[in-house]
Design a protein around this motif. Structure first.
Motif, PDB file in Angstrom:
ATOM      1  N   SER A   1      28.223  -1.502  57.265  1.00  0.00           N
ATOM      2  CA  SER A   1      27.287  -2.011  58.263  1.00  0.00           C
ATOM      3  C   SER A   1      28.056  -2.291  59.539  1.00  0.00           C
ATOM      4  O   SER A   1      29.274  -2.157  59.584  1.00  0.00           O
ATOM      5  N   GLU A   2      27.359  -2.688  60.571  1.00  0.00           N
ATOM      6  CA  GLU A   2      28.005  -2.957  61.851  1.00  0.00           C
ATOM      7  C   GLU A   2      29.024  -4.085  61.746  1.00  0.00           C
ATOM      8  O   GLU A   2      30.050  -4.081  62.414  1.00  0.00           O
ATOM      9  N   GLY A   3      28.762  -5.047  60.871  1.00  0.00           N
ATOM     10  CA  GLY A   3      29.642  -6.209  60.759  1.00  0.00           C
ATOM     11  C   GLY A   3      30.761  -6.086  59.748  1.00  0.00           C
ATOM     12  O   GLY A   3      31.635  -6.946  59.677  1.00  0.00           O
ATOM     13  N   GLY A   4      30.754  -5.008  58.952  1.00  0.00           N
ATOM     14  CA  GLY A   4      31.795  -4.869  57.940  1.00  0.00           C
ATOM     15  C   GLY A   4      31.387  -3.939  56.823  1.00  0.00           C
ATOM     16  O   GLY A   4      30.660  -2.965  57.025  1.00  0.00           O
ATOM     17  N   ARG A   5      31.812  -4.282  55.620  1.00  0.00           N
ATOM     18  CA  ARG A   5      31.607  -3.401  54.465  1.00  0.00           C
ATOM     19  C   ARG A   5      31.406  -4.252  53.218  1.00  0.00           C
ATOM     20  O   ARG A   5      32.136  -5.204  52.981  1.00  0.00           O
ATOM     21  N   ARG A   6      30.409  -3.884  52.425  1.00  0.00           N
ATOM     22  CA  ARG A   6      30.153  -4.590  51.172  1.00  0.00           C
ATOM     23  C   ARG A   6      30.582  -3.684  50.018  1.00  0.00           C
ATOM     24  O   ARG A   6      30.213  -2.508  49.973  1.00  0.00           O
ATOM     25  N   LEU A   7      31.370  -4.245  49.100  1.00  0.00           N
ATOM     26  CA  LEU A   7      31.867  -3.505  47.950  1.00  0.00           C
ATOM     27  C   LEU A   7      31.226  -4.038  46.670  1.00  0.00           C
ATOM     28  O   LEU A   7      31.131  -5.252  46.480  1.00  0.00           O
ATOM     29  N   ARG A   8      30.805  -3.117  45.827  1.00  0.00           N
ATOM     30  CA  ARG A   8      30.374  -3.491  44.470  1.00  0.00           C
ATOM     31  C   ARG A   8      31.451  -2.969  43.535  1.00  0.00           C
ATOM     32  O   ARG A   8      31.770  -1.773  43.543  1.00  0.00           O
TER      33      ARG A   8
ATOM     34  N   GLU B   1      40.247  -3.888  59.545  1.00  0.00           N
ATOM     35  CA  GLU B   1      41.237  -3.431  60.523  1.00  0.00           C
ATOM     36  C   GLU B   1      42.663  -3.727  60.072  1.00  0.00           C
ATOM     37  O   GLU B   1      43.598  -3.023  60.449  1.00  0.00           O
ATOM     38  N   LYS B   2      42.855  -4.753  59.251  1.00  0.00           N
ATOM     39  CA  LYS B   2      44.203  -5.186  58.883  1.00  0.00           C
ATOM     40  C   LYS B   2      44.616  -4.801  57.472  1.00  0.00           C
ATOM     41  O   LYS B   2      45.748  -5.057  57.071  1.00  0.00           O
ATOM     42  N   THR B   3      43.692  -4.208  56.699  1.00  0.00           N
ATOM     43  CA  THR B   3      43.994  -3.886  55.309  1.00  0.00           C
ATOM     44  C   THR B   3      43.630  -2.435  55.005  1.00  0.00           C
ATOM     45  O   THR B   3      43.112  -1.724  55.861  1.00  0.00           O
ATOM     46  N   THR B   4      43.885  -2.045  53.770  1.00  0.00           N
ATOM     47  CA  THR B   4      43.532  -0.690  53.345  1.00  0.00           C
ATOM     48  C   THR B   4      42.107  -0.602  52.808  1.00  0.00           C
ATOM     49  O   THR B   4      41.684   0.470  52.369  1.00  0.00           O
ATOM     50  N   LEU B   5      41.353  -1.702  52.841  1.00  0.00           N
ATOM     51  CA  LEU B   5      39.998  -1.661  52.300  1.00  0.00           C
ATOM     52  C   LEU B   5      39.082  -0.749  53.102  1.00  0.00           C
ATOM     53  O   LEU B   5      38.029  -0.342  52.610  1.00  0.00           O
ATOM     54  N   ASP B   6      39.476  -0.398  54.323  1.00  0.00           N
ATOM     55  CA  ASP B   6      38.682   0.570  55.088  1.00  0.00           C
ATOM     56  C   ASP B   6      38.873   1.993  54.570  1.00  0.00           C
ATOM     57  O   ASP B   6      38.091   2.889  54.877  1.00  0.00           O
ATOM     58  N   GLU B   7      39.915   2.213  53.748  1.00  0.00           N
ATOM     59  CA  GLU B   7      40.191   3.542  53.195  1.00  0.00           C
ATOM     60  C   GLU B   7      39.628   3.719  51.787  1.00  0.00           C
ATOM     61  O   GLU B   7      39.632   4.826  51.244  1.00  0.00           O
ATOM     62  N   VAL B   8      39.177   2.626  51.177  1.00  0.00           N
ATOM     63  CA  VAL B   8      38.689   2.680  49.802  1.00  0.00           C
ATOM     64  C   VAL B   8      37.412   3.511  49.726  1.00  0.00           C
ATOM     65  O   VAL B   8      36.540   3.415  50.590  1.00  0.00           O
ATOM     66  N   ARG B   9      37.309   4.316  48.675  1.00  0.00           N
ATOM     67  CA  ARG B   9      36.143   5.157  48.443  1.00  0.00           C
ATOM     68  C   ARG B   9      35.534   4.837  47.075  1.00  0.00           C
ATOM     69  O   ARG B   9      36.204   4.298  46.199  1.00  0.00           O
ATOM     70  N   GLU B  10      34.279   5.190  46.893  1.00  0.00           N
ATOM     71  CA  GLU B  10      33.629   4.988  45.611  1.00  0.00           C
ATOM     72  C   GLU B  10      34.403   5.751  44.534  1.00  0.00           C
ATOM     73  O   GLU B  10      34.785   6.895  44.733  1.00  0.00           O
TER      74      GLU B  10
END
Length: 196
Positions: free
Chosen positions: A18-25, A67-76
């Protein structure tokens, strides 16, 4: 607070950006009895449990975290290291880990040495002074001991034992991959005290 002793590698089942971030299940095999609002380390990042079931939970990652972690690279389908927060009467088997990732760094080499593995990483930019031989460091939420530091090559290495290799995502990391880095908070306080 955490210890860097990973309890399980969970699987990312769903990602909603989303615009504000990312939700992970995230699906788990061994962790259960989650509570709304509890802290959980996901790949070394302290996140808050929002919704949950018997074998899954969701957590939101803000833009700054991405922006500071690798969680932006995580994929399902990716696996992530998980650790619950340390209870006040719990055992501190690793070292003091806050889940406040400082930066990321790159895997430079992975070498099997007998039954163990030696992982070499680039010294994290602007955090080199916190990486000391025989000191503690957290990589993707795993508490590790720095085996060697080579300032001239701009890298450091850690030894990974079979249990850590098998039970965490470190066994999946290859040269070129990025990992989350949290340096030892005690080193930061020592540096700050020396400023006075």
């Amino acid at each position: 607070m955490f210890t860097g002793i990973v309890e399980e590698a969970g699987t990312v089942e769903e990602i909603v950006d989303s615009e504000g971030g990312r939700r992970l299940r995230i699906r788990t095999d061994g962790l259960s009895d989650f509570a709304h609002g509890e802290s959980i380390s996901v790949g070394g990042v302290c996140l808050t449990v929002e919704e949950f079931g018997s074998d899954w939970f969701t957590a939101f990652t803000a833009t700054e975290t991405l922006e500071k972690t690798t969680l932006d690279e995580v994929r399902e389908g990716d696996r992530v290291n998980l650790e619950r927060a340390l209870p006040a009467d719990g055992r501190l088997d690793g070292h003091i880990v806050q889940g406040h990732v400082d930066t990321t760094t790159e895997v430079r080499d992975v070498e099997a040495v007998g039954e163990d593995w030696t992982y070499t990483f680039a010294l994290p930019e602007d955090h080199e002074q916190y990486v000391a031989q025989k000191g503690s460091i957290t990589l993707d939420g795993v508490s590790l001991t720095v085996a060697a530091v080579d300032d001239s090559a701009g890298e450091f290495s850690v030894a990974v034992v079979p249990t850590t290799y098998d039970l965490t995502t470190l066994g999946e990391r290859e040269p070129g991959d990025s990992v989350n880095v949290e340096v030892d908070v005690l080193a930061k306080y020592v540096e700050r005290l020396n400023d006075y």
